[in-house]
Write a protein that holds these residues in place. Structure first.
Motif, PDB file in Angstrom:
ATOM      1  N   ASP A  66       0.810  -1.223   0.000  1.00 50.78           N
ATOM      2  CA  ASP A  66       0.000   0.000   0.000  1.00 50.78           C
ATOM      3  C   ASP A  66       0.841   1.270   0.000  1.00 50.78           C
ATOM      4  OD1 ASP A  66      -2.482   1.230  -0.217  1.00 50.78           O
ATOM      5  OD2 ASP A  66      -2.657   1.551   1.949  1.00 50.78           O
ATOM      6  N   GLN A  67       2.062   1.180  -0.500  1.00 50.86           N
ATOM      7  CA  GLN A  67       2.838   2.387  -0.757  1.00 50.86           C
ATOM      8  C   GLN A  67       2.283   3.018  -2.026  1.00 50.86           C
ATOM      9  OE1 GLN A  67       5.381   3.399   1.238  1.00 50.86           O
ATOM     10  NE2 GLN A  67       5.356   1.604   2.570  1.00 50.86           N
ATOM     11  N   ARG A  68       2.122   4.329  -2.015  1.00 56.29           N
ATOM     12  CA  ARG A  68       1.526   5.022  -3.148  1.00 56.29           C
ATOM     13  C   ARG A  68       2.446   6.143  -3.616  1.00 56.29           C
ATOM     14  NH1 ARG A  68      -4.750   5.581  -0.944  1.00 56.29           N
ATOM     15  NH2 ARG A  68      -4.872   3.453  -0.121  1.00 56.29           N
ATOM     16  N   VAL A  69       2.644   6.199  -4.912  1.00 57.51           N
ATOM     17  CA  VAL A  69       3.490   7.230  -5.506  1.00 57.51           C
ATOM     18  C   VAL A  69       2.697   7.916  -6.608  1.00 57.51           C
ATOM     19  CG1 VAL A  69       5.631   7.754  -6.735  1.00 57.51           C
ATOM     20  CG2 VAL A  69       5.586   5.933  -5.007  1.00 57.51           C
ATOM     21  N   GLU A  70       2.624   9.225  -6.531  1.00 56.77           N
ATOM     22  CA  GLU A  70       1.938  10.012  -7.551  1.00 56.77           C
ATOM     23  C   GLU A  70       2.976  10.753  -8.388  1.00 56.77           C
ATOM     24  OE1 GLU A  70      -0.623  12.687  -5.515  1.00 56.77           O
ATOM     25  OE2 GLU A  70      -1.709  11.093  -4.441  1.00 56.77           O
ATOM     26  N   LEU A  71       2.904  10.601  -9.697  1.00 54.86           N
ATOM     27  CA  LEU A  71       3.737  11.358 -10.614  1.00 54.86           C
ATOM     28  C   LEU A  71       2.881  12.452 -11.240  1.00 54.86           C
ATOM     29  CD1 LEU A  71       5.683   8.475 -12.422  1.00 54.86           C
ATOM     30  CD2 LEU A  71       6.284   9.687 -10.310  1.00 54.86           C
ATOM     31  N   HIS A  72       3.210  13.706 -10.941  1.00 53.45           N
ATOM     32  CA  HIS A  72       2.446  14.850 -11.448  1.00 53.45           C
ATOM     33  C   HIS A  72       3.192  15.477 -12.621  1.00 53.45           C
ATOM     34  CE1 HIS A  72      -0.452  15.408  -7.972  1.00 53.45           C
ATOM     35  NE2 HIS A  72       0.380  14.474  -7.521  1.00 53.45           N
ATOM     36  N   LEU A  73       2.469  15.724 -13.706  1.00 51.10           N
ATOM     37  CA  LEU A  73       3.066  16.332 -14.895  1.00 51.10           C
ATOM     38  C   LEU A  73       2.287  17.588 -15.277  1.00 51.10           C
ATOM     39  CD1 LEU A  73       3.779  13.146 -15.173  1.00 51.10           C
ATOM     40  CD2 LEU A  73       4.353  13.775 -17.513  1.00 51.10           C
ATOM     41  N   PRO A  74       2.773  18.776 -14.920  1.00 50.73           N
ATOM     42  CA  PRO A  74       2.133  20.012 -15.404  1.00 50.73           C
ATOM     43  C   PRO A  74       2.332  20.139 -16.914  1.00 50.73           C
ATOM     44  CG  PRO A  74       3.570  20.415 -13.511  1.00 50.73           C
ATOM     45  CD  PRO A  74       3.881  19.042 -14.006  1.00 50.73           C
ATOM     46  N   LEU A  75       1.284  20.553 -17.608  1.00 47.38           N
ATOM     47  CA  LEU A  75       1.319  20.650 -19.065  1.00 47.38           C
ATOM     48  C   LEU A  75       0.765  21.990 -19.524  1.00 47.38           C
ATOM     49  CD1 LEU A  75      -0.239  17.136 -19.803  1.00 47.38           C
ATOM     50  CD2 LEU A  75       2.196  17.707 -19.936  1.00 47.38           C
ATOM     51  N   ARG A  76       1.389  22.553 -20.531  1.00 47.87           N
ATOM     52  CA  ARG A  76       0.870  23.785 -21.106  1.00 47.87           C
ATOM     53  C   ARG A  76      -0.465  23.509 -21.778  1.00 47.87           C
ATOM     54  NH1 ARG A  76       5.497  25.201 -25.102  1.00 47.87           N
ATOM     55  NH2 ARG A  76       3.678  26.103 -26.160  1.00 47.87           N
ATOM     56  N   ALA A  77      -1.446  24.388 -21.559  1.00 43.41           N
ATOM     57  CA  ALA A  77      -2.762  24.183 -22.147  1.00 43.41           C
ATOM     58  C   ALA A  77      -2.720  24.267 -23.670  1.00 43.41           C
ATOM     59  CB  ALA A  77      -3.752  25.202 -21.588  1.00 43.41           C
ATOM     60  N   ASP A  78      -1.769  25.045 -24.219  1.00 39.88           N
ATOM     61  CA  ASP A  78      -1.683  25.178 -25.668  1.00 39.88           C
ATOM     62  C   ASP A  78      -0.779  24.123 -26.301  1.00 39.88           C
ATOM     63  OD1 ASP A  78       0.645  26.148 -24.579  1.00 39.88           O
ATOM     64  OD2 ASP A  78       0.850  27.822 -25.981  1.00 39.88           O
ATOM     65  N   TYR A  79      -0.148  23.290 -25.489  1.00 32.45           N
ATOM     66  CA  TYR A  79       0.683  22.191 -26.005  1.00 32.45           C
ATOM     67  C   TYR A  79       0.681  21.062 -24.975  1.00 32.45           C
ATOM     68  CZ  TYR A  79       4.450  19.781 -28.460  1.00 32.45           C
ATOM     69  OH  TYR A  79       5.200  18.857 -29.152  1.00 32.45           O
ATOM     70  N   PRO A  80      -0.477  20.386 -24.815  1.00 31.56           N
ATOM     71  CA  PRO A  80      -0.605  19.370 -23.751  1.00 31.56           C
ATOM     72  C   PRO A  80      -0.129  17.988 -24.187  1.00 31.56           C
ATOM     73  CG  PRO A  80      -2.711  19.701 -24.801  1.00 31.56           C
ATOM     74  CD  PRO A  80      -1.747  20.627 -25.504  1.00 31.56           C
ATOM     75  N   HIS A  81       1.151  17.880 -24.495  1.00 28.91           N
ATOM     76  CA  HIS A  81       1.704  16.614 -24.964  1.00 28.91           C
ATOM     77  C   HIS A  81       2.477  15.917 -23.848  1.00 28.91           C
ATOM     78  CE1 HIS A  81       1.169  16.888 -29.455  1.00 28.91           C
ATOM     79  NE2 HIS A  81       0.848  18.118 -29.080  1.00 28.91           N
ATOM     80  N   LEU A  82       2.400  14.595 -23.847  1.00 26.18           N
ATOM     81  CA  LEU A  82       3.238  13.773 -22.972  1.00 26.18           C
ATOM     82  C   LEU A  82       3.477  12.440 -23.656  1.00 26.18           C
ATOM     83  CD1 LEU A  82       0.925  11.700 -21.825  1.00 26.18           C
ATOM     84  CD2 LEU A  82       0.616  13.422 -20.078  1.00 26.18           C
ATOM     85  N   PRO A  83       4.538  11.728 -23.287  1.00 24.16           N
ATOM     86  CA  PRO A  83       4.802  10.434 -23.926  1.00 24.16           C
ATOM     87  C   PRO A  83       3.824   9.370 -23.437  1.00 24.16           C
ATOM     88  CG  PRO A  83       6.426  10.861 -22.223  1.00 24.16           C
ATOM     89  CD  PRO A  83       5.610  12.112 -22.342  1.00 24.16           C
ATOM     90  N   SER A  84       3.318   8.590 -24.351  1.00 18.88           N
ATOM     91  CA  SER A  84       2.413   7.508 -23.968  1.00 18.88           C
ATOM     92  C   SER A  84       3.183   6.404 -23.253  1.00 18.88           C
ATOM     93  CB  SER A  84       1.721   6.938 -25.206  1.00 18.88           C
ATOM     94  OG  SER A  84       0.976   5.785 -24.879  1.00 18.88           O
ATOM     95  N   LEU A  85       2.564   5.852 -22.208  1.00 16.95           N
ATOM     96  CA  LEU A  85       3.138   4.715 -21.496  1.00 16.95           C
ATOM     97  C   LEU A  85       2.465   3.401 -21.884  1.00 16.95           C
ATOM     98  CD1 LEU A  85       3.566   6.115 -17.858  1.00 16.95           C
ATOM     99  CD2 LEU A  85       5.198   6.149 -19.764  1.00 16.95           C
ATOM    100  N   ALA A  86       1.648   3.436 -22.926  1.00 19.02           N
ATOM    101  CA  ALA A  86       0.922   2.227 -23.315  1.00 19.02           C
ATOM    102  C   ALA A  86       1.866   1.094 -23.692  1.00 19.02           C
ATOM    103  CB  ALA A  86      -0.018   2.537 -24.474  1.00 19.02           C
ATOM    104  N   GLY A  87       3.068   1.422 -24.145  1.00 20.76           N
ATOM    105  CA  GLY A  87       4.012   0.393 -24.538  1.00 20.76           C
ATOM    106  C   GLY A  87       4.601  -0.386 -23.383  1.00 20.76           C
ATOM    107  N   ILE A  88       4.554   0.180 -22.168  1.00 15.54           N
ATOM    108  CA  ILE A  88       5.108  -0.532 -21.011  1.00 15.54           C
ATOM    109  C   ILE A  88       4.030  -0.903 -20.000  1.00 15.54           C
ATOM    110  CG2 ILE A  88       7.357   0.570 -21.256  1.00 15.54           C
ATOM    111  CD1 ILE A  88       6.637   2.411 -18.946  1.00 15.54           C
TER     112      ILE A  88
END
Length: 237
Positions: A66-88
């Protein structure tokens, strides 16, 4: 909770019992997510947030203790891109598609980037969970008709079903395609009944728009194939 939630991580901020938070840039997301998965954590949730000037994606990982880790990623509203993790992480792909539908966050290199919770009638480029979304624009075929699987040939007919369908499922439209071959012992003319149903069944030949391409339907009154023909019916899938 220690200040290092998994080996090799930078110092994370404790934010509660067995809970730590770490703010990252999109470039660092895949590395940290991979380390968590390699150390026995699993992805429990991905959520989008609209913080006003910025959008934010939050990836929640948990482990058997029950250890919990949150990864927060702030994103620009006009460029809200992030890498997909679907591959892993397979579940991540579904969360990312939903986050794109509702917030417009774009998971780059997603293997299946089509819509998940918004059907094709929802206006393109309108994201309802954003604070500035406003009233919904007019709905329509903004991205063209739904790509139903086409089936053609002798003895094939189509029945549109919906918006209410039997069973414990939510309302939706279906387009069912069935194929039947008359029995060699059928009376003369009986084999033509399934072909005639295309013109006699209301709406046949015009697939309903839906995010669910197939379903099941009862035989129209005009189509009365032989018992052997009924046994041979197979939905197209």
């Amino acid at each position: 909770m220690t200040s290092t939630p998994y080996p090799g991580s930078p110092t994370a901020e404790p934010v509660g019992y067995h809970r730590a938070s770490l703010t990252l840039t999109p470039v660092a997301l895949e590395r940290h997510a991979g380390e968590l998965l390699d150390n026995g954590f699993r992805l429990a949730l991905v959520a989008g947030h609209d913080d006003g000037d910025l959008l934010r994606a939050v990836y929640l990982f948990t482990d058997p203790d029950d250890q919990r880790v949150e990864l927060h990623l702030p994103l620009r509203a006009d460029y809200p891109h992030l890498p997909s993790l679907a591959g892993i992480s397979f579940p991540t792909g579904r969360f990312e598609r939903e986050m794109h539908d509702l917030y417009g966050v774009i998971p780059d290199s997603h293997p299946l980037p089509r819509r998940l919770v918004r059907h094709f009638h929802w206006p393109k480029g309108w994201y309802p969970m954003r604070h500035d979304a406003g009233d919904p624009p007019e709905f329509g075929d903004t991205e063209g008709p739904f790509p139903f699987r086409s089936v053609e040939g002798d003895g094939v007919y189509e029945i549109p079903v919906g918006p209410v369908h039997a069973g414990l499922i939510e309302p939706g439209h279906f387009a069912s395609r069935w194929s039947a071959r008359p029995s060699s012992t059928s009376r003369p003319g009986s084999g033509s009944s399934t072909r005639e149903s295309r013109s006699s069944s209301r709406g046949a030949g015009r697939p309903m728009r839906s995010s669910c391409p197939t379903g099941s339907a009862a035989t129209p009154p005009s189509a009365t194939p032989s018992p052997s023909a009924r046994r041979s019916r197979t939905p197209s899938g």
